[in-house]
Write an enzyme that holds these catalytic residues in place. Structure first.
Site: not given
Length: 292
Positions: A14-16, A18-20, A157
């Site tokens: 999920g690095a595309n 936000g935090i990633g 969540y």
């Protein structure tokens, strides 16, 4: 300061955005070879083009275990650090490809399967991003997908974030029992204004997100705990959170998770259930010289 990571390979889910993405930028700037494991290749390539020294992009959809298996099967080299970062927060109700509730299926089970499948190639560390919201979580092992109880988005969540910490604890126990030098750590990014805050489905969730956003830190601020969990000299099963009041922001430090997250029997039970749901197992043999 983050040490030099020259010659080290880091895979970030999920690095595309936000935090990633912020984590990837920091680690790439320190010389790491960063691999963005993302569902959307186009967005992944756009993110990679903006990173220092560039980055590689490979497709991974954590909502589909066949995609997780394909990613792992195609990986043929060592991984110094795996960062289980991707996640969803209160999306509209639905199911993953495999019929799982999305929070539990993506935030926990997808990363559980990925870690086990890649573990023979991991040489350094597995970092899993949890959240302070885990403290509100309860784990229902009889109904983790909310099939026989009223569905509550935040509770789902919080359950998945609690599962992240129980997974980290049991993973470290198994790594230690196998004699492996690999470490399992976890990170709480605090309150960060990422795109997760825009994914809520209900009006109440959207209003809550709108109220939280002005109080949130930047993506880069939220990434500091992940970077620390990935690079600092830490014992296994460390949980890194911001040092500020309510752990919403501040410098990274080792913190203590909730009592529920420190239940070894619950962690063991979750692991067994997750093996059954994903058809993956811990791949390293137990060392005959160490206690179970």
């Amino acid at each position: 300061m983050t040490p030099s990571l020259a010659g080290r390979t880091v895979v970030i889910t999920g690095a595309n955005s936000g935090i990633g993405r912020a984590t990837a930028r920091t680690l790439a700037a320190r010389g790491a070879r960063v691999v963005l494991a993302v569902r959307d290749l186009g967005r992944g390539r756009a993110a990679a083009a903006d990173l220092p020294g560039g980055a590689e992009v490979r497709r991974l959809d954590l909502a589909d275990l066949s995609s997780v298996r394909a990613f792992a099967a195609a990986w043929t080299e060592p991984v110094d650090v795996l960062i289980n970062n991707a996640g969803v927060m209160m999306p509209p109700p639905g199911l993953t490809v495999d019929g799982f509730e999305p929070h539990f299926g993506i935030n926990h089970l997808g990363h559980f399967a990925l870690t086990n499948l890649l573990l023979p190639r991991i040489t350094g560390r597995v970092v899993t991003v949890s959240a302070g919201g885990h403290q509100a979580g309860t784990l229902d092992l009889d109904d983790p997908h909310w099939r026989s109880r009223p569905y509550r988005p935040f509770s789902a969540y919080a359950q998945s974030k609690l599962a992240n910490l129980l997974f980290t604890a049991e993973l470290q126990r198994r790594l230690t029992a196998s004699g492996s030098a690999v470490l399992a750590t976890a990170a709480n990014p605090g309150l960060a204004a990422t795109n997760l805050l825009s994914h809520g489905g209900s009006r109440a969730v959207r209003w809550t997100n709108a109220l939280l956003r002005p109080l949130s830190q930047s993506d880069a601020g939220g990434a500091r705990t992940t970077v620390h969990a990935a690079t600092a000299d830490l014992p296994g099963n460390s949980y890194i959170s911001p040092s500020g009041v309510t752990q919403s922001r501040g410098r990274p430090r080792v913190t203590t998770p909730s009592k529920a997250a420190r239940d070894p029997e619950r962690a063991r039970q979750l692991w067994i259930l997750s093996e059954d749901m994903t058809a993956t197992t811990f791949p390293l043999p137990r060392s005959p010289h160490l206690a179970a």
